[in-house]
Motif scaffolding. Structure first.
Motif, PDB file in Angstrom:
ATOM      1  N   ASP A 184     -72.377   5.725 -31.224  1.00 31.47           N
ATOM      2  CA  ASP A 184     -71.053   5.255 -30.831  1.00 31.47           C
ATOM      3  C   ASP A 184     -70.365   4.464 -31.942  1.00 31.47           C
ATOM      4  N   HIS A 185     -70.736   4.742 -33.177  1.00 33.01           N
ATOM      5  CA  HIS A 185     -70.042   4.123 -34.305  1.00 33.01           C
ATOM      6  C   HIS A 185     -68.681   4.785 -34.474  1.00 33.01           C
ATOM      7  N   VAL A 186     -67.701   3.991 -34.830  1.00 32.24           N
ATOM      8  CA  VAL A 186     -66.354   4.518 -34.967  1.00 32.24           C
ATOM      9  C   VAL A 186     -66.233   5.436 -36.166  1.00 32.24           C
ATOM     10  N   ASP A 187     -66.938   5.125 -37.258  1.00 30.54           N
ATOM     11  CA  ASP A 187     -66.830   5.946 -38.465  1.00 30.54           C
ATOM     12  C   ASP A 187     -67.679   7.206 -38.390  1.00 30.54           C
ATOM     13  N   GLY A 188     -68.506   7.360 -37.360  1.00 26.96           N
ATOM     14  CA  GLY A 188     -69.298   8.566 -37.182  1.00 26.96           C
ATOM     15  C   GLY A 188     -70.588   8.581 -37.956  1.00 26.96           C
ATOM     16  N   LYS A 189     -70.904   7.516 -38.683  1.00 27.44           N
ATOM     17  CA  LYS A 189     -72.136   7.456 -39.456  1.00 27.44           C
ATOM     18  C   LYS A 189     -73.230   6.813 -38.635  1.00 27.44           C
ATOM     19  N   GLN A 190     -74.455   7.246 -38.889  1.00 24.07           N
ATOM     20  CA  GLN A 190     -75.599   6.633 -38.249  1.00 24.07           C
ATOM     21  C   GLN A 190     -75.793   5.248 -38.820  1.00 24.07           C
ATOM     22  N   GLY A 191     -76.092   4.286 -37.988  1.00 26.04           N
ATOM     23  CA  GLY A 191     -76.390   2.937 -38.443  1.00 26.04           C
ATOM     24  C   GLY A 191     -77.720   2.883 -39.142  1.00 26.04           C
ATOM     25  N   ILE A 220     -59.390   7.111 -23.067  1.00 26.63           N
ATOM     26  CA  ILE A 220     -60.211   6.615 -24.176  1.00 26.63           C
ATOM     27  C   ILE A 220     -61.691   6.565 -23.789  1.00 26.63           C
ATOM     28  N   VAL A 221     -61.989   6.212 -22.539  1.00 27.14           N
ATOM     29  CA  VAL A 221     -63.384   6.200 -22.092  1.00 27.14           C
ATOM     30  C   VAL A 221     -63.964   7.612 -22.122  1.00 27.14           C
ATOM     31  N   ILE A 222     -63.220   8.596 -21.650  1.00 27.18           N
ATOM     32  CA  ILE A 222     -63.695   9.985 -21.686  1.00 27.18           C
ATOM     33  C   ILE A 222     -63.870  10.453 -23.132  1.00 27.18           C
ATOM     34  N   LEU A 223     -62.945  10.073 -23.996  1.00 25.67           N
ATOM     35  CA  LEU A 223     -63.058  10.423 -25.413  1.00 25.67           C
ATOM     36  C   LEU A 223     -64.283   9.776 -26.045  1.00 25.67           C
ATOM     37  N   ALA A 224     -64.583   8.526 -25.686  1.00 21.76           N
ATOM     38  CA  ALA A 224     -65.764   7.851 -26.218  1.00 21.76           C
ATOM     39  C   ALA A 224     -67.047   8.488 -25.713  1.00 21.76           C
ATOM     40  N   ILE A 225     -67.069   8.912 -24.453  1.00 26.41           N
ATOM     41  CA  ILE A 225     -68.255   9.575 -23.914  1.00 26.41           C
ATOM     42  C   ILE A 225     -68.484  10.899 -24.622  1.00 26.41           C
ATOM     43  N   ARG A 226     -67.411  11.639 -24.861  1.00 27.49           N
ATOM     44  CA  ARG A 226     -67.559  12.919 -25.558  1.00 27.49           C
ATOM     45  C   ARG A 226     -68.000  12.716 -27.005  1.00 27.49           C
ATOM     46  N   THR A 227     -67.454  11.705 -27.666  1.00 29.57           N
ATOM     47  CA  THR A 227     -67.853  11.415 -29.041  1.00 29.57           C
ATOM     48  C   THR A 227     -69.319  11.023 -29.098  1.00 29.57           C
ATOM     49  N   ARG A 228     -69.774  10.233 -28.134  1.00 31.81           N
ATOM     50  CA  ARG A 228     -71.186   9.837 -28.069  1.00 31.81           C
ATOM     51  C   ARG A 228     -72.069  11.071 -27.874  1.00 31.81           C
TER      52      ARG A 228
END
Length: 113
Positions: free
Chosen positions: A100-107, A86-94
């Motif tokens: 690092d929003h879960v929904d992928g939208k910019q805050g 999950i950490v590697i997946l979060a780094i790749r998503t970032r």
């Protein structure tokens, strides 16, 4: 001892669920880890909380059940592997999305969730 285990399991569960409902990936990772610790404590407590009792039958009057201990050991190993994934997946998503929003939208501006 049972009261302490119950309180710690409840606090870990509540904290884990609260963090899982946050909108950031780091909070979700920490929430999953806390929730897995709570489940490990629950599994460990199902074997009976006997002080000074061996896990071998015949060594003490009330032996501890070794099956929950084996389940917790297995759960720790699997939990570590899933946390690393999950950490590697979060780094790749970032890296892909830039946030690092879960929904992928910019805050929005000033959003400090």
């Amino acid at each position: 001892m049972e009261l302490l285990f119950s309180l710690v399991t409840g606090v870990l569960s509540a904290s884990g669920i609260y963090l899982l409902l946050r909108g950031r990936t780091f909070s979700i990772i920490v929430g999953l880890v806390l929730l897995s610790y709570a489940v490990n404590l629950f599994l460990f407590s199902t074997g009976g909380l006997h002080t000074h009792s061996a896990a071998v039958i015949g060594e003490s009057a009330i032996p501890a059940d070794p099956l929950p201990q084996a389940l917790v050991l297995t759960a720790i190993v699997i939990g570590f592997a899933m946390t690393a994934f999950i950490v590697i997946l979060a780094i790749r998503t970032r890296a892909e999305l830039g946030n690092d929003h879960v929904d992928g939208k910019q805050g929005e501006e000033g959003d400090t969730r």
